[in-house]
Design a protein around this motif. Sequence first.
Motif, PDB file in Angstrom:
ATOM      1  N   VAL A  58       0.816  -1.221   0.000  1.00  0.00           N
ATOM      2  CA  VAL A  58       0.000   0.000   0.000  1.00  0.00           C
ATOM      3  C   VAL A  58       0.848   1.269   0.000  1.00  0.00           C
ATOM      4  N   SER A  59       1.943   1.274   0.736  1.00  0.00           N
ATOM      5  CA  SER A  59       2.711   2.512   0.897  1.00  0.00           C
ATOM      6  C   SER A  59       3.860   2.673  -0.093  1.00  0.00           C
ATOM      7  N   ILE A  60       4.388   1.593  -0.603  1.00  0.00           N
ATOM      8  CA  ILE A  60       5.532   1.705  -1.517  1.00  0.00           C
ATOM      9  C   ILE A  60       5.143   1.320  -2.940  1.00  0.00           C
ATOM     10  N   TYR A  61       4.641   0.095  -3.114  1.00  0.00           N
ATOM     11  CA  TYR A  61       4.322  -0.409  -4.447  1.00  0.00           C
ATOM     12  C   TYR A  61       3.216   0.409  -5.121  1.00  0.00           C
ATOM     13  N   ALA A  62       2.084   0.587  -4.429  1.00  0.00           N
ATOM     14  CA  ALA A  62       0.944   1.289  -5.033  1.00  0.00           C
ATOM     15  C   ALA A  62       1.280   2.719  -5.469  1.00  0.00           C
ATOM     16  N   PRO A  63       1.916   3.536  -4.626  1.00  0.00           N
ATOM     17  CA  PRO A  63       2.227   4.894  -5.098  1.00  0.00           C
ATOM     18  C   PRO A  63       3.140   4.928  -6.316  1.00  0.00           C
ATOM     19  N   ILE A  64       4.136   4.058  -6.349  1.00  0.00           N
ATOM     20  CA  ILE A  64       5.056   4.050  -7.493  1.00  0.00           C
ATOM     21  C   ILE A  64       4.319   3.638  -8.759  1.00  0.00           C
ATOM     22  N   VAL A  65       3.607   2.522  -8.689  1.00  0.00           N
ATOM     23  CA  VAL A  65       2.904   2.022  -9.881  1.00  0.00           C
ATOM     24  C   VAL A  65       1.811   2.996 -10.313  1.00  0.00           C
ATOM     25  N   GLU A  66       1.017   3.472  -9.359  1.00  0.00           N
ATOM     26  CA  GLU A  66      -0.080   4.366  -9.721  1.00  0.00           C
ATOM     27  C   GLU A  66       0.412   5.696 -10.282  1.00  0.00           C
ATOM     28  N   GLU A  67       1.482   6.245  -9.748  1.00  0.00           N
ATOM     29  CA  GLU A  67       2.007   7.499 -10.292  1.00  0.00           C
ATOM     30  C   GLU A  67       2.646   7.279 -11.664  1.00  0.00           C
ATOM     31  N   LEU A  68       3.308   6.138 -11.855  1.00  0.00           N
ATOM     32  CA  LEU A  68       3.849   5.826 -13.183  1.00  0.00           C
ATOM     33  C   LEU A  68       2.730   5.703 -14.214  1.00  0.00           C
ATOM     34  N   VAL A  69       1.671   5.025 -13.850  1.00  0.00           N
ATOM     35  CA  VAL A  69       0.566   4.811 -14.787  1.00  0.00           C
ATOM     36  C   VAL A  69      -0.262   6.080 -14.974  1.00  0.00           C
ATOM     37  N   PHE A  70      -0.753   6.649 -13.883  1.00  0.00           N
ATOM     38  CA  PHE A  70      -1.753   7.703 -13.989  1.00  0.00           C
ATOM     39  C   PHE A  70      -1.192   9.101 -14.185  1.00  0.00           C
ATOM     40  N   ARG A  71       0.020   9.373 -13.817  1.00  0.00           N
ATOM     41  CA  ARG A  71       0.609  10.671 -14.085  1.00  0.00           C
ATOM     42  C   ARG A  71       1.550  10.560 -15.287  1.00  0.00           C
ATOM     43  N   GLU A  72       2.555   9.725 -15.187  1.00  0.00           N
ATOM     44  CA  GLU A  72       3.518   9.602 -16.282  1.00  0.00           C
ATOM     45  C   GLU A  72       2.865   9.049 -17.555  1.00  0.00           C
ATOM     46  N   GLY A  73       2.119   7.964 -17.408  1.00  0.00           N
ATOM     47  CA  GLY A  73       1.531   7.323 -18.587  1.00  0.00           C
ATOM     48  C   GLY A  73       0.513   8.185 -19.304  1.00  0.00           C
ATOM     49  N   PHE A  74      -0.274   8.941 -18.554  1.00  0.00           N
ATOM     50  CA  PHE A  74      -1.322   9.748 -19.170  1.00  0.00           C
ATOM     51  C   PHE A  74      -0.849  11.142 -19.571  1.00  0.00           C
ATOM     52  N   ILE A  75       0.090  11.711 -18.828  1.00  0.00           N
ATOM     53  CA  ILE A  75       0.384  13.137 -19.010  1.00  0.00           C
ATOM     54  C   ILE A  75       1.793  13.421 -19.549  1.00  0.00           C
ATOM     55  N   ALA A  76       2.781  12.632 -19.165  1.00  0.00           N
ATOM     56  CA  ALA A  76       4.182  12.978 -19.451  1.00  0.00           C
ATOM     57  C   ALA A  76       4.477  13.160 -20.941  1.00  0.00           C
ATOM     58  N   TRP A  77       3.836  12.399 -21.764  1.00  0.00           N
ATOM     59  CA  TRP A  77       4.130  12.435 -23.195  1.00  0.00           C
ATOM     60  C   TRP A  77       3.492  13.632 -23.914  1.00  0.00           C
ATOM     61  N   VAL A  78       2.573  14.314 -23.231  1.00  0.00           N
ATOM     62  CA  VAL A  78       1.851  15.416 -23.871  1.00  0.00           C
ATOM     63  C   VAL A  78       2.720  16.672 -23.874  1.00  0.00           C
ATOM     64  N   ASN A  79       2.839  17.301 -25.027  1.00  0.00           N
ATOM     65  CA  ASN A  79       3.586  18.539 -25.167  1.00  0.00           C
ATOM     66  C   ASN A  79       2.893  19.640 -24.368  1.00  0.00           C
ATOM     67  N   LYS A  80       3.678  20.397 -23.610  1.00  0.00           N
ATOM     68  CA  LYS A  80       3.116  21.474 -22.777  1.00  0.00           C
ATOM     69  C   LYS A  80       2.385  22.531 -23.599  1.00  0.00           C
ATOM     70  N   ASP A  81       2.774  22.697 -24.847  1.00  0.00           N
ATOM     71  CA  ASP A  81       2.159  23.712 -25.702  1.00  0.00           C
ATOM     72  C   ASP A  81       0.792  23.285 -26.235  1.00  0.00           C
ATOM     73  N   ASN A  82       0.509  21.999 -26.204  1.00  0.00           N
ATOM     74  CA  ASN A  82      -0.781  21.489 -26.677  1.00  0.00           C
ATOM     75  C   ASN A  82      -1.762  21.498 -25.505  1.00  0.00           C
ATOM     76  N   ARG A  83      -2.265  22.689 -25.198  1.00  0.00           N
ATOM     77  CA  ARG A  83      -3.072  22.893 -23.998  1.00  0.00           C
ATOM     78  C   ARG A  83      -4.343  22.049 -23.963  1.00  0.00           C
ATOM     79  N   SER A  84      -5.031  21.935 -25.062  1.00  0.00           N
ATOM     80  CA  SER A  84      -6.289  21.176 -25.056  1.00  0.00           C
ATOM     81  C   SER A  84      -6.035  19.688 -24.802  1.00  0.00           C
ATOM     82  N   LEU A  85      -5.002  19.127 -25.402  1.00  0.00           N
ATOM     83  CA  LEU A  85      -4.669  17.725 -25.156  1.00  0.00           C
ATOM     84  C   LEU A  85      -4.177  17.534 -23.723  1.00  0.00           C
TER      85      LEU A  85
END
Length: 166
Positions: A58-85
């Motif tokens: 709960v404290s180590i595995y879940a935060p790492i996996v969930e942040e990799l998936v839900f922040r990095e996986g969904f947002i990291a690849w999006v160009n900062k200039d493409n505001r709508s995306l």
Amino acid sequence: MGKFILKSFGFYVLLYFLRVLVLVLLMNFMDVGNLLQNQRTLNYLSTTLSFLPMFFIVSIYAPIVEELVFREGFIAWVNKDNRSLLITMTVLSVIVFTAPHSFTLADFLLYLPLAMVLTRYYFDYDRNMVWSIFYHFVNNTIAVITMFVLLWLEIDQMNIKNAIPS
């Protein structure tokens, strides 16, 4: 680091009050006794797993996996200039993070503020997920410790009741 701790404490207090507010509002429209099924599942796991495996999951595995998936996986690849995306993927990230933690609409509304705070951390630190992982770790660690303390108190209270002759 001091700014991070102060900000984290502020967000944690804000999350607490938001959850209380949501619960109070929901009590006017529905039976809130069945809320937080995710928490009930974690409580059940805490009775079947010892502290260390539960802490690791709960404290180590879940935060790492969930942040990799839900922040990095969904947002990291999006160009900062493409505001709508960027807005679309951020909203999608928050919704998709909240959904697996929720079994009802009310649960969804209770977990939504946490998803928003984690996403805010991700952006506040220039998409560096270390800080959102750390905040997620702190949040989940407080939850795990609370679960085990409450479980210990419940078991201790049962032992006291059983020790008293009728």
